[in-house]
Design an enzyme around this catalytic site. Structure first.
Site, mmCIF file in Angstrom:
data_model
loop_
_atom_site.group_PDB
_atom_site.id
_atom_site.type_symbol
_atom_site.label_atom_id
_atom_site.label_comp_id
_atom_site.label_asym_id
_atom_site.label_seq_id
_atom_site.Cartn_x
_atom_site.Cartn_y
_atom_site.Cartn_z
ATOM 1 N N GLY A 1 1.979 5.036 12.950
ATOM 2 C CA GLY A 1 2.498 3.742 13.381
ATOM 3 C C GLY A 1 1.736 3.189 14.568
ATOM 4 N N GLY B 1 6.602 5.248 8.482
ATOM 5 C CA GLY B 1 5.838 6.489 8.474
ATOM 6 C C GLY B 1 5.958 7.197 9.804
ATOM 7 C CD GLU C 1 9.731 12.738 11.648
ATOM 8 O OE1 GLU C 1 10.660 12.146 11.096
ATOM 9 O OE2 GLU C 1 8.648 12.192 11.945
ATOM 10 C CB CYS D 1 12.577 8.985 9.010
ATOM 11 S SG CYS D 1 13.684 7.815 8.199
ATOM 12 C CE LYS E 1 -2.788 3.324 1.524
ATOM 13 N NZ LYS E 1 -2.251 4.696 1.596
ATOM 14 C CD GLU F 1 12.289 4.028 9.366
ATOM 15 O OE1 GLU F 1 12.360 4.882 10.296
ATOM 16 O OE2 GLU F 1 12.236 4.332 8.170
#
Length: 497
Positions: free
Chosen positions: A246, A241, A400, A297, A188, A263
């Site tokens: 997550g 993501g 982030e 990331c 996906k 991750e």
């Protein structure tokens, strides 16, 4: 769309894209579709099928049906197919560079240096590992009259959910080890960037992957990603993501006892000590913050610099940021493309505003309106920004950003630097800049992160494990550890008496 697109890219983009299930394109149930936009202009490039729960059922059923044949295929044949897929990606590099620029906005130069070669190498590396999956013979501790051996078997049907920042590369990170281990996959991709995954599925069919081994569902998280994560016939989820998504994936999988690898995001520090090669540290931290428009990331946006070289470092890094040239990713002169979407642009600008409100001072940039770029009206551009004096508890220092925004903070001692680096819930990556070998080892040992780069930043190789600690998730990409995540061990006892 640009006039200099390759004919093959122009044709592919102009297609009304379908899902890819059981080896062929097919429409979504009900015929739902969504627009795919060019981040450099906001224009609609094409449309793609919008998968829902019924499409998830179809794709998982196709993967389940294909599993027995794929897992029993000789490992050398699985490896050969993966290797050939890597070769085809390399041969079509020019095509994928343009697809990535259209899909994600990234400059083709960056994709040529990183995305495409790492993708091709990823499929070839795990293609080689397919024949290295071995069990063991175990002498029993009690000396029983038995022969005991172990087998390493595929987990089963894998749901792979990937983000939009490295669309092609993230396909390789998930697909290559999963397929090498003998699993089948439902992939996906992010709704913002479906094109690379769909082109990759076409290539997989062309090189000979059996129907159902790789299935691609384009669409949105709540409609396709959530039912895929919760599906009872999925044996493993691998997700890359943001942290909040997550957690949602983990919650959706709850109760089904499926394996999960996550991750997630980071808030990575770069520590620049006074004895560092200042020119190298400036160039390295520039890349750490601004590569891929800051949409990484591992972005090292928290830069901590020892006080004796702080002023010189800030001046040099500001000069480097001023050299950025915004533009379309298809323009060879572009050094920073647009952000992936209007919503991502607005999110980053909101964080810039919050930084200003908290008292952070912009040395470069700091604009709170979208950047205007000649030739790219309507593009999702953000002016690269460099802050100093950002309060440690401000949003820009804690959250982030995923955009071209960096913050520089002074420190005095090694112990203070380590404390600043670890002052985050995340633990994905870090950078250390020093000529002192002892300090490099001490600090690398004390930083709580899954990856530490010393006198470099952002280097990757498919043979080296990658993944974070704490809120940055668990499980590894790359290397032998990545392959292990898609295997399970069976013990076989044979009585000899």
């Amino acid at each position: 769309m640009k006039a200099d697109l390759l004919a093959s890219v122009r044709t592919f983009v102009a297609t009304e894209h379908q899902l890819f299930v059981d080896g062929e394109p097919r429409p979504a149930h009900g015929g739902a579709r969504f627009d795919v936009q060019d981040p450099a202009s906001g224009a609609v490039l094409t449309t793609a099928a919008r998968a829902g729960a019924a499409d998830v059922d179809d794709a998982v059923a196709a993967a389940r049906a294909a599993l027995p044949g794929w897992r029993r295929l000789p490992a050398g044949e699985r490896g050969r197919l993966l290797w050939e897929l890597g070769n085809r990606i390399e041969a079509l590099a020019a095509e994928f560079l343009q697809l990535e620029a259209l899909d994600n906005g990234k400059p083709t130069g960056e994709a040529a240096a990183v995305d495409v070669p790492l993708t091709a190498n990823g499929f070839r590396y795990f293609g080689g590992l397919a024949t290295k999956i071995e069990g063991a013979t175990i002498p029993t501790y009690g000396g029983l009259p038995v022969h005991v051996s172990t087998r390493r078997e595929p987990v089963g049907v894998v749901a792979a959910i990937i983000p939009w920042n490295f669309p092609l590369l993230n396909c390789a990170y998930k697909l290559a080890p999963a397929l090498a281990a003998g699993n089948t996959v439902v992939l996906k991709p992010a709704e913002q960037t479906p094109l690379s995954a769909l082109r990759l599925a076409q290539l997989a069919a062309e090189v000979g992957f059996p129907p159902g081994v790789l299935n691609v569902l384009t669409g949105f998280g709540p409609e396709a990603g959530a039912p895929l994560a919760a599906h009872p016939d999925v044996d493993k989820i691998t997700f890359t993501g943001e942290n909040a998504t997550g957690r949602s994936v983990l919650a959706a999988s709850g109760g089904t006892m499926k394996r999960v690898s996550l991750e997630l995001g980071g808030k990575s520090p770069s520590l620049v000590f006074a004895d560092a090669d200042l020119d190298a540290a400036v160039e390295g931290t520039f890349g750490a913050v601004y590569f891929n428009q800051g949409q990484c990331c591992v972005a090292g946006a928290r830069i901590f610099v020892q006080r004796p070289v702080y002023d010189a470092f800030v001046e040099a890094l500001a000069t480097r940021v001023h050299q950025v040239r915004l533009g379309s990713g298809l323009d060879p002169a572009t050094t920073m493309g647009p952000l992936v979407s209007a919503s991502q642009r607005d999110r980053v600008l909101g964080l810039v505003r919050s930084g200003l409100a908290a008292g952070a001072k912009p040395v470069v940039g700091g604009a709170t309106d979208p950047a205007e770029v000649d030739g790219c009206p309507g593009g999702y551009f953000v002016e690269p920004t460099l802050f100093v004096d950002a309060p440690p508890d401000s949003d820009i220092m804690r959250r982030e950003i995923f955009g071209p925004v960096g913050m520089v903070t002074p420190f005095d001692t090694e112990q203070e630097a380590v404390a600043l680096a670890n002052d985050t819930e995340f633990g994905l990556a870090a950078g250390v800049w020093t000529r002192d070998v002892g300090r490099a080892h001490r600090v690398s040992d004390e930083i709580r992160a899954g990856v530490v780069w010393v006198n470099i930043y952002g280097w990757f190789d498919v043979a080296v494990p990658f993944g974070g600690f704490r809120a940055s998730g668990y499980g590894k990409e790359h290397g032998i550890e990545a392959l292990d995540a898609y295997l399970q061990t069976k013990a076989v006892w044979m009585g000899l008496s």
